[in-house]
Scaffold this active site. Structure first.
Site, PDB file in Angstrom:
ATOM      1  N   HIS A  96       0.857  -1.190   0.000  1.00  0.00           N
ATOM      2  CA  HIS A  96       0.000   0.000   0.000  1.00  0.00           C
ATOM      3  C   HIS A  96       0.895   1.244   0.000  1.00  0.00           C
ATOM      4  CE1 HIS A  96      -2.865   3.048   1.224  1.00  0.00           C
ATOM      5  NE2 HIS A  96      -3.816   2.215   0.829  1.00  0.00           N
ATOM      6  N   GLU A 167      -3.943   2.054  -7.348  1.00  0.00           N
ATOM      7  CA  GLU A 167      -4.306   3.154  -6.436  1.00  0.00           C
ATOM      8  C   GLU A 167      -3.380   4.333  -6.694  1.00  0.00           C
ATOM      9  OE1 GLU A 167      -6.518   2.031  -2.521  1.00  0.00           O
ATOM     10  OE2 GLU A 167      -4.371   2.062  -2.187  1.00  0.00           O
TER      11      GLU A 167
HETATM   12  P1  13P Z   1      -9.671   6.361   0.197  1.00  0.00           P
HETATM   13  O1  13P Z   1     -10.820   5.536  -0.324  1.00  0.00           O
HETATM   14  O2  13P Z   1      -9.900   6.966   1.529  1.00  0.00           O
HETATM   15  O3  13P Z   1      -9.201   7.335  -0.840  1.00  0.00           O
HETATM   16  O4  13P Z   1      -8.451   5.343   0.435  1.00  0.00           O
HETATM   17  C1  13P Z   1      -8.068   4.529  -0.609  1.00  0.00           C
HETATM   18  C2  13P Z   1      -7.098   3.567  -0.058  1.00  0.00           C
HETATM   19  O5  13P Z   1      -5.983   3.934   0.278  1.00  0.00           O
HETATM   20  C3  13P Z   1      -7.550   2.186   0.102  1.00  0.00           C
HETATM   21  O6  13P Z   1      -6.477   1.328   0.304  1.00  0.00           O
END
Ligand code: 13P
Length: 255
Positions: A96, A167
């Site tokens: 992450h 992400e």
């Molecule tokens: P948000 O949905 O708060 O933007 O976070 C995304 C995230 O980091 C999920 O792992």
């Protein structure tokens, strides 16, 4: 996983066990909805017991990270894959961006991916560029991050258990209007599929689900699913609100 995938990353929230329990109670009122998905909650470690005992029938437990080794030597502060599995953890979020920002490298990520696979835990490997870019430079960043994070994987059995989360770091923790645009998302997903094809061949690459994460909210879930090629969502802040998560789950079911 044939169903759409929804992963709720609670990060370091909610701020007390009581709040976590009351969120689980609210989620359980919509258990029928969540059973139609492959639904995972990745709570803080200290809430594992509550999540696994209260929501077994509609949630799979996930971890937000995994220790990089299955060695049994002592490692103060670490939680081994065996401990995760003893709680019923089926999937681990790995790499992450919030862990990468604390110094985790793609080489570390690749060790963790291998450990997860050896332990029978599904690795959900996160990749994503740091800043928003109009010139396509993020594609090279993505290529390198993916190649290094998945380095050394060869066995079909391992590759077929991978899940990728795209992400983009710039889109995390904001609001629906700040998330990635669906057209940009579909380009990034196509590019990720191309890299996976280069690495593992078309047949294997087609079997790897790609999720999107970064400001997924009720207001943008439908659009993000429209012809973008994603198989589900990795949701942060909106997963702490039962009503919002219910709307997002419904979008996935009706996609
Ligand atoms: P948000 O949905 O708060 O933007 O976070 C995304 C995230 O980091 C999920 O792992």
């Amino acid at each position: 996983m044939s169903k759409s995938i929804l992963v709720a990353n609670w990060k370091n929230h909610p701020s007390s066990l009581n709040e976590a329990k009351s969120l689980l109670n609210r989620l359980s009122r919509q258990s029928k909805l969540y059973k139609k998905l492959s639904f995972f909650i990745a709570p803080p470690l200290s809430y594992f017991e509550s999540v696994s005992s209260r929501s077994k029938n509609f949630v799979h437990l996930a971890s937000q990270d995994i220790f990089s080794s299955i060695r049994t030597a002592s490692h103060t502060g670490e939680v081994t894959p065996d401990i995760l599995k003893s709680f019923g953890v089926r999937l681990s979020i790995i790499g992450h961006s919030e862990r990468r920002a604390m110094g985790e490298t793609s080489a570390d990520v690749s060790e963790k991916v291998k450990t997860a696979l050896q332990s029978g835990i599904i690795p959900l490997v996160c990749v994503g560029e740091i800043s928003k870019d109009q010139d396509g430079e993020h594609f090279e960043f993505l290529r390198e991050e993916l190649e290094l994070s998945l380095a050394g994987l060869k066995r079909k059995n391992d590759i077929s258990r991978l899940v990728i989360a795209y992400e983009p770091v710039w889109a995390i923790g904001k609001h629906a209007e700040d998330a990635v645009e669906p057209t940009d998302l579909s380009q990034s997903v196509m590019f990720i599929k191309k890299i996976l094809t280069d690495m593992f061949g078309r047949n294997m690459a087609e079997r790897i689900p790609i999720l999107y994460g970064g400001s997924v909210e009720p207001g943008n879930a439908n659009n993000l699913l429209h012809e973008t090629g994603i198989k589900g969502f990795l949701v942060g802040h909106a997963s702490l609100d039962a009503k919002s998560l219910g709307v997002i789950a419904n979008s996935l079911i009706s996609k």
